[in-house]
Design a protein around this motif. Structure first.
Motif, PDB file in Angstrom:
ATOM      1  N   SER A 250     -14.679   0.138  11.961  1.00 47.37           N
ATOM      2  CA  SER A 250     -13.742  -0.994  11.689  1.00 47.37           C
ATOM      3  C   SER A 250     -13.150  -0.945  10.290  1.00 47.37           C
ATOM      4  N   ALA A 251     -13.923  -0.280   9.323  1.00 43.79           N
ATOM      5  CA  ALA A 251     -13.194  -0.365   7.922  1.00 43.79           C
ATOM      6  C   ALA A 251     -12.109   0.470   8.032  1.00 43.79           C
ATOM      7  N   ASP A 252     -11.689   1.067   8.990  1.00 45.47           N
ATOM      8  CA  ASP A 252     -10.460   2.150   8.995  1.00 45.47           C
ATOM      9  C   ASP A 252      -9.382   1.515   9.596  1.00 45.47           C
ATOM     10  N   VAL A 253      -9.151   0.538   8.708  1.00 48.36           N
ATOM     11  CA  VAL A 253      -7.861  -0.424   8.726  1.00 48.36           C
ATOM     12  C   VAL A 253      -7.073  -0.263   7.645  1.00 48.36           C
ATOM     13  N   LEU A 254      -5.681   0.218   7.595  1.00 49.86           N
ATOM     14  CA  LEU A 254      -4.974   0.479   6.500  1.00 49.86           C
ATOM     15  C   LEU A 254      -4.305  -0.697   5.808  1.00 49.86           C
ATOM     16  N   TYR A 255      -3.568  -1.559   6.636  1.00 58.88           N
ATOM     17  CA  TYR A 255      -2.905  -2.630   5.981  1.00 58.88           C
ATOM     18  C   TYR A 255      -3.097  -3.839   7.081  1.00 58.88           C
ATOM     19  N   GLU A 256      -3.960  -4.878   6.335  1.00 60.60           N
ATOM     20  CA  GLU A 256      -4.228  -5.997   7.281  1.00 60.60           C
ATOM     21  C   GLU A 256      -3.813  -7.391   6.357  1.00 60.60           C
ATOM     22  N   LYS A 257      -4.274  -7.539   5.184  1.00 62.57           N
ATOM     23  CA  LYS A 257      -3.953  -8.726   4.472  1.00 62.57           C
ATOM     24  C   LYS A 257      -2.528  -8.774   4.245  1.00 62.57           C
ATOM     25  N   ARG A 258      -1.911  -7.754   3.708  1.00 69.11           N
ATOM     26  CA  ARG A 258      -0.579  -7.553   3.641  1.00 69.11           C
ATOM     27  C   ARG A 258       0.079  -6.871   4.830  1.00 69.11           C
ATOM     28  N   PRO A 259       0.286  -7.294   5.971  1.00 71.07           N
ATOM     29  CA  PRO A 259       0.516  -6.564   7.315  1.00 71.07           C
ATOM     30  C   PRO A 259       2.091  -5.713   6.786  1.00 71.07           C
TER      31      PRO A 259
END
Ligand SMILES: Cc1ncc(COP(=O)(O)O)c(C=O)c1O
Length: 300
Positions: A250-259
């Motif tokens: 679940s750390a494999d997220v590229l852009y979430e805070k700034r979609p």
């Protein structure tokens, strides 16, 4: 045509953390210049590369780079001055200092606080009687990821002007540009593996790509480097989406805070190109995390 290769006398071993066997290997290959930021490293070099030239890496605490290289590397003023003295005691030749302003420092003027801070150490070392010859200014030269950057020649000329004004007597100024030279030579081709919404109330769609944090896009850590995406639906309506990689972490997220704004019509199977990914991608790709093969490199 023969491929030009660097001669050992033009190569410096710039990592401050070296195995003794690597120091010995480099020395036997004819390399004579080594970076240090700790006394123990000087002792290793004195033993395995006797008489070598050394330069001391200074810590950078005022970086405004997108990918800073602070804290882990370098030492402060007093330690740096002690290391110059210790190098001489150990029969090494202290040449000067190095630093890294931080990778992806987008404009030359962002170097000013760093150069101001470090030039005070340069002057202190000269006042303490050290004959400094070399300043290694490291990398930091930017690549285009969507935010405005200065053209490479303007950038380099401006940085050199700032350096020359602050480091009197630096006979040799050495640079180690990485990203700025190679990022724009590479493009990653990947595909959309899934698009989804977690609930009817979900603000943003999730778009899962076939590449992620562990297969080459490590510099999305902290959403530091924001890549640009080319899709088959460019020009159509877009909306912000959370972009993630394919692995089971679940750390494999590229852009979430700034979609990331991507076309609404993007769907599974669409081929996506990621622009200017020639630096720090394939070398970051894990061998086979979760069974995903490492990034395939094709040289055209
Ligand atoms: C010591 C050193 N010099 C130069 C570079 C290249 O930096 P950049 O890609 O920001 O130009 C790096 C990158 O990690 C480095 O560690």
């Amino acid at each position: 045509m023969p491929v030009p290769s660097a001669r050992p006398e033009h190569v410096s071993f710039g990592n401050t953390i070296k195995r003794v066997s690597d120091i010995a290997f480099a020395y036997n290959a004819g390399i004579r210049m080594f970076a240090v930021d700790a006394e123990e490293e000087l002792e290793k070099i004195a033993e395995h590369a006797p008489g070598a030239q050394v330069y001391v890496r200074l810590i950078v605490e005022t970086s405004s780079a997108d990918w800073p290289l602070t804290r882990k590397f370098g030492c402060d003023r007093d330690t740096a001055l002690k290391l110059l003295d210790r190098a001489t005691e150990l029969g090494l030749e202290p040449l000067g200092f190095s630093f890294h302003v931080g990778s992806q420092t987008r404009h030359a003027e962002m170097w000013v606080p760093v150069l101001d801070e470090l030039s005070r150490i340069w002057t202190a070392a000269q006042e303490a009687g050290h004959r400094l010859q070399l300043l290694n200014i490291g990398g930091g030269f930017p690549a285009f990821y969507g935010e405005e950057i200065q053209a490479p020649t303007d950038y380099a000329a401006a940085v050199m002007e700032l350096v020359e004004a602050r480091f009197p007597g630096a006979e040799r100024v050495m640079a180690e540009p990485g990203r700025g030279m190679v990022a724009e030579a590479g493009v990653i081709a990947c595909e959309v593996m899934l698009t989804s919404r977690k609930s009817d109330r979900d603000m943003h769609r999730w778009v899962y790509l076939s590449i992620g944090r562990f297969s080459g896009l490590a510099e999305t850590e902290g959403e530091a480097i924001r890549y640009q995406f080319v899709t088959p639906h460019d020009g159509e309506a877009t909306s912000p989406c959370i972009l993630a990689g394919p692995s089971c972490d679940s750390a494999d997220v590229l852009y979430e805070k700034r979609p990331m704004n991507l076309p609404l019509n993007l769907k599974s199977g669409d081929r996506v190109l990621i622009r200017n990914t020639g630096a720090y991608t394939s070398t970051y790709s894990s061998v086979c995390f979760n069974g995903f093969p490492p990034l395939d490199v094709v040289i055209l």
